[in-house]
Design a protein around this motif. Structure first.
Motif, short mmCIF file in Angstrom:
data_model
loop_
_atom_site.label_atom_id
_atom_site.label_comp_id
_atom_site.label_asym_id
_atom_site.label_seq_id
_atom_site.Cartn_x
_atom_site.Cartn_y
_atom_site.Cartn_z
N GLY A 1 0.70 7.44 8.59
CA GLY A 1 -0.49 7.65 8.90
C GLY A 1 -1.61 8.76 7.88
N ILE A 2 -1.70 9.30 7.64
CA ILE A 2 -2.58 9.87 7.01
C ILE A 2 -2.65 9.10 5.34
N PRO A 3 -4.00 9.41 5.06
CA PRO A 3 -4.04 8.56 3.89
C PRO A 3 -2.74 9.12 2.74
N GLY A 4 -2.74 7.79 2.25
CA GLY A 4 -1.67 8.83 0.51
C GLY A 4 -2.12 8.51 -0.29
N LYS A 5 -1.69 10.25 -1.57
CA LYS A 5 -2.21 10.19 -2.14
C LYS A 5 -3.16 9.88 -3.48
N PHE A 6 -2.94 8.53 -3.62
CA PHE A 6 -4.07 7.84 -4.02
C PHE A 6 -4.88 6.62 -4.01
N TYR A 7 -5.06 7.57 -2.17
CA TYR A 7 -5.94 6.40 -1.23
C TYR A 7 -7.38 6.76 -2.16
N TRP A 8 -8.29 5.75 -1.93
CA TRP A 8 -9.69 5.77 -2.08
C TRP A 8 -10.59 4.96 -0.68
N GLN A 9 -11.31 4.71 -1.10
CA GLN A 9 -12.96 3.84 -0.37
C GLN A 9 -14.32 4.04 -0.91
N ASN A 10 -14.39 2.79 -1.52
CA ASN A 10 -16.08 2.46 -2.29
C ASN A 10 -16.65 3.05 -1.38
N LYS A 11 -18.33 2.79 -2.23
CA LYS A 11 -19.21 3.37 -1.18
C LYS A 11 -20.29 3.06 -1.42
N ALA A 12 -21.62 2.66 -0.35
CA ALA A 12 -23.07 1.73 -0.08
C ALA A 12 -23.79 2.78 0.30
N ASP A 13 -24.63 3.19 -0.57
CA ASP A 13 -25.96 4.33 0.47
C ASP A 13 -26.89 2.97 0.13
N TYR A 14 -27.77 3.08 1.10
CA TYR A 14 -28.76 2.50 1.57
C TYR A 14 -30.05 2.53 1.53
N LEU A 15 -30.84 1.68 1.20
CA LEU A 15 -32.80 2.62 1.05
C LEU A 15 -33.49 0.79 2.47
N ILE A 16 -33.30 1.04 3.51
CA ILE A 16 -33.90 0.07 4.07
C ILE A 16 -35.54 0.41 4.71
N LYS A 17 -36.24 -0.76 4.89
CA LYS A 17 -37.47 -1.09 5.06
C LYS A 17 -37.52 -2.74 5.86
N ALA B 1 1.04 -1.06 0.39
CA ALA B 1 0.46 0.31 0.21
C ALA B 1 1.19 1.46 0.16
N TYR B 2 1.65 1.56 0.91
CA TYR B 2 2.67 2.47 0.82
C TYR B 2 3.32 2.53 -1.08
N ALA B 3 3.59 1.27 -1.08
CA ALA B 3 4.58 1.55 -3.01
C ALA B 3 3.34 2.52 -3.56
N LYS B 4 2.41 1.53 -3.73
CA LYS B 4 1.03 2.48 -4.34
C LYS B 4 0.55 3.54 -4.55
N GLY B 5 1.07 4.38 -3.18
CA GLY B 5 0.57 5.57 -2.42
C GLY B 5 -0.83 5.70 -2.18
N THR B 6 -1.37 4.06 -1.60
CA THR B 6 -3.09 4.95 -1.20
C THR B 6 -2.45 4.72 0.52
N ARG B 7 -1.15 4.88 0.78
CA ARG B 7 -1.14 4.61 2.54
C ARG B 7 0.10 4.93 3.00
#
Length: 256
Positions: free
Chosen positions: A43-59, A33-39
């Motif tokens: 301790g702070i996020p790297g230049k290429f850090y990302w997060q996936n995202k999910a939004d929910y509609l729950i009944k 992850a260090y080598a890829k630049g995501t970390r």
């Protein structure tokens, strides 16, 4: 000068040994992850850090007599990673009480169930056959068409399960008129830059690792029950008598 040399050498060796001891080993996946630049080593996020995202509609609808929870959840999932996803992993946390699921705690025999029943599952309006998804303990694997980097997909899932009466582990019946329902919906597992999919099962003794997301939730219970929850209440006039609803501002955060 000659008599001080051994002391100087010993001091230098001592300093070197301390510095060496402080260089802790770094796991291989973190190094990548260090080598890829995501970390970043700070301790702070790297230049290429990302997060996936999910939004929910729950009944959901909960029956206190049978302790059955029936629900439908719509999920908009965004793949912000640079990877093409071959399948989507969901977490079914109530399956801790499934009779065949692995556990790190004791569950009373009378609280063991068949777990979460997936009554219907579709992706982008199309329902895969049952061979396309597999439940293993608290993990639900759904094979899908390749989800490319930067693309989105939508899932609709209808499901149900029986809430445990005893063996209280974060969730369950508290007494004859009170129930605590937690982690009560299928949730997309974390896919991150360190391990990919978080495939670790929930066995009852660990904390949870989940993505951030938006949640729009409708909870239906019999009229003589009160719902305590965390979130912004959207319809106080529909669920409270006028003398109470008038004192609650729309979107006020109600915390249990």
């Amino acid at each position: 000068m000659i008599t001080k040399l051994p002391i100087l050498v010993i001091c230098m060796l001592f300093i070197v040994s301390i510095a060496t001891a402080q260089q802790l080993p770094v796991a291989t996946n973190v190094q990548k992850a260090y080598a890829k630049g995501t970390r970043n080593k700070t301790g702070i996020p790297g230049k290429f850090y990302w997060q996936n995202k999910a939004d929910y509609l729950i009944k959901v609808n909960f029956n206190p007599i049978t302790r059955e929870l029936k629900g439908r959840v719509g999920i908009d999932y965004t793949n912000n990673s640079p990877d093409t996803l071959q399948f989507i992993l969901f977490k079914l946390y109530p399956n801790l009480f499934q009779d065949i699921a692995p556990k790190a705690i004791a569950i009373a025999k009378e609280d063991l169930t068949d777990g979460v029943k997936i009554e219907k599952l579709s992706q982008n309006g199309q329902s895969p056959d049952s061979t396309k998804y597999t439940i293993r303990g608290t993990n639900l694997f759904v094979r899908t068409k390749k989800l490319l980097p930067g693309s989105k997909t939508h899932f609709d899932i209808a499901y149900s399960y029986i809430l445990n009466k005893g063996s209280f582990v974060r969730t369950g019946q508290i007494d004859s008129g009170a129930f605590f329902l937690a982690y009560f919906f299928p949730r997309v597992a974390v896919y991150d830059d360190i391990d990919g999919w978080n495939m670790f099962p929930y066995t009852g003794q660990v904390e949870f690792y989940n993505d951030y997301g938006n949640f729009d939730v409708e909870i239906t219970v019999p009229g003589n029950y009160q719902v305590w929850a965390t979130g912004s209440l959207k319809n106080p006039q529909e669920v409270y008598q006028p003398k109470f609803s008038s004192s609650i501002k729309p979107n006020r955060v109600i915390v249990c």
